[in-house]
Write an enzyme that holds these catalytic residues in place. Structure first.
Site, mmCIF file in Angstrom:
data_model
loop_
_atom_site.group_PDB
_atom_site.id
_atom_site.type_symbol
_atom_site.label_atom_id
_atom_site.label_comp_id
_atom_site.label_asym_id
_atom_site.label_seq_id
_atom_site.Cartn_x
_atom_site.Cartn_y
_atom_site.Cartn_z
ATOM 1 C CG HIS A 1 -11.109 -7.931 6.226
ATOM 2 N ND1 HIS A 1 -10.124 -8.477 7.018
ATOM 3 C CD2 HIS A 1 -10.861 -8.349 4.964
ATOM 4 C CE1 HIS A 1 -9.317 -9.217 6.260
ATOM 5 N NE2 HIS A 1 -9.742 -9.151 5.011
ATOM 6 C CD GLU B 1 -1.683 -2.425 1.392
ATOM 7 O OE1 GLU B 1 -2.473 -3.338 1.113
ATOM 8 O OE2 GLU B 1 -0.555 -2.622 1.923
#
Length: 347
Positions: A136, A67
């Site tokens: 998540h 990322e």
């Protein structure tokens, strides 16, 4: 025979986002989309489905699982005249990129006295309601809202999903675009053609088109007794609670903030001064949160209009729980109604 009027076909939140990306890529060659699994697969939630086939691998492509590298590459591309749209696969997956976002993306315009701006969008699926596990289902909007130099958008309707993403991509400055995961497959009777026409015909003067979303909240339910103030994934819970409260004789107005940064103080003042009571509803933990900031603004700007202390209904101050504990953790109708019961209703 009498003619019948056919209702518009129902459009999903996900389809609105997908169309917004495609329309932006069609409108400007510099718009490109990349991230983990966004190319061939079309994204975990299929938001980028079909973009690689339509625009090619140079404009919608997969990246390594890094990322920080995704965000850093977006900086370089934006500095060289492109408009990158990057996807962080899940909310908490974005944390390795925070150094790039906080130290560079958010600061470039200020660092260069406005001479260098970064037109890029960071798309982040966020929030709960899907039975996800740790990493998540985080609601991490407070980190970004606290960082000066970033805009922070979060739509709650199909129409806003399209219009706000188009606005974010057109923005000359970086936008963190939070997409409520539990709304991806929600539907509304919305014509994507009409939304496209609405956006394309909006006035444009060199700054981002504004069709009502950027920096502007929306009253999505009128009321007179109390204001339920929310954004993103919690707006639907606020609306359901308002319907339930009406059965008890309480008229609740629901304000969808839509844009956390910039913030619509005018709309906030208008609804609280109208009703005299406020409950802020948000999925994120309540401590040091966007909800905390909203309460502070109400207290500072609307104190003499208040008939009761301002309350919050938020996620609990814990790491996101296991799926079996998700329902009691998130703001729901019962918790919001309990907060309404705690308000002072005497004249």
């Amino acid at each position: 025979m009498t003619a019948t009027t056919q209702a518009p076909a129902k459009t999903t939140f996900a389809a609105a986002l997908n169309t917004a990306l495609a329309d932006s890529m069609e409108a400007e060659d510099g718009v490109c989309v990349f991230g983990e699994d966004v190319g061939t697969l079309g994204g975990v939630f299929r938001i980028t489905d079909g973009l690689t086939a339509r625009f090619g691998t140079s404009r919608c492509f997969d990246t390594p699982l890094a990322e920080s590298g995704i965000a850093g590459m977006a900086v370089g591309m934006a500095l060289n005249g492109m408009r990158p749209v990057i996807e962080m696969q899940f909310d908490a997956f974005a944390y390795p990129a925070l150094e790039q976002i906080f130290s560079h993306i958010a600061k470039y315009a200020n660092r260069t006295r406005g001479n260098v701006r970064l037109p890029l969008v960071i798309r982040i699926p966020y929030g709960g309601g899907v039975g996800g596990v740790e990493h998540h289902c985080d609601s991490s909007e407070a980190y970004y809202a606290h960082t000066a130099g970033l805009k922070v958008f979060t739509p709650a309707t199909v129409s806003d999903a399209y219009l706000m993403l188009r606005e974010a991509i057109d923005s000359p400055d970086p936008v963190v675009f939070f997409e409520p995961k539990k709304l991806y497959w929600s539907k509304d009777e919305v014509s994507l053609e009409d939304l496209r026409a609405q956006y394309d015909h909006a006035q444009y003067d060199g700054e981002p088109r504004t069709v009502g979303a950027q920096g502007r909240a929306a009253v999505v339910r009128e009321g007179t007794d109390v204001s339920l103030i929310s954004y993103g994934p919690s707006v639907s819970a606020a609306l359901k609670a308002a319907d339930a409260a009406e059965e008890d004789g309480i008229s609740a107005e629901v304000l969808d903030l839509r844009s956390i940064v910039p913030f619509d103080d005018d709309a906030l003042r208008a609804t609280v001064e109208k009703t005299g009571r406020a409950v802020v509803v948000a999925e994120a933990q309540g401590f040091v949160s966007v909800a905390s900031e909203i309460v502070a603004r109400i207290q500072e700007q609307c104190f003499h209009s208040l008939a009761s202390p301002v309350l919050r209904v938020t996620g609990f101050d814990i790491p996101y729980p296991a799926p079996k504990l998700e329902e009691p953790h998130l703001p729901n109708v019962d918790r919001i109604l309990d907060a309404l019961d705690e308000l002072q209703w005497e004249d």
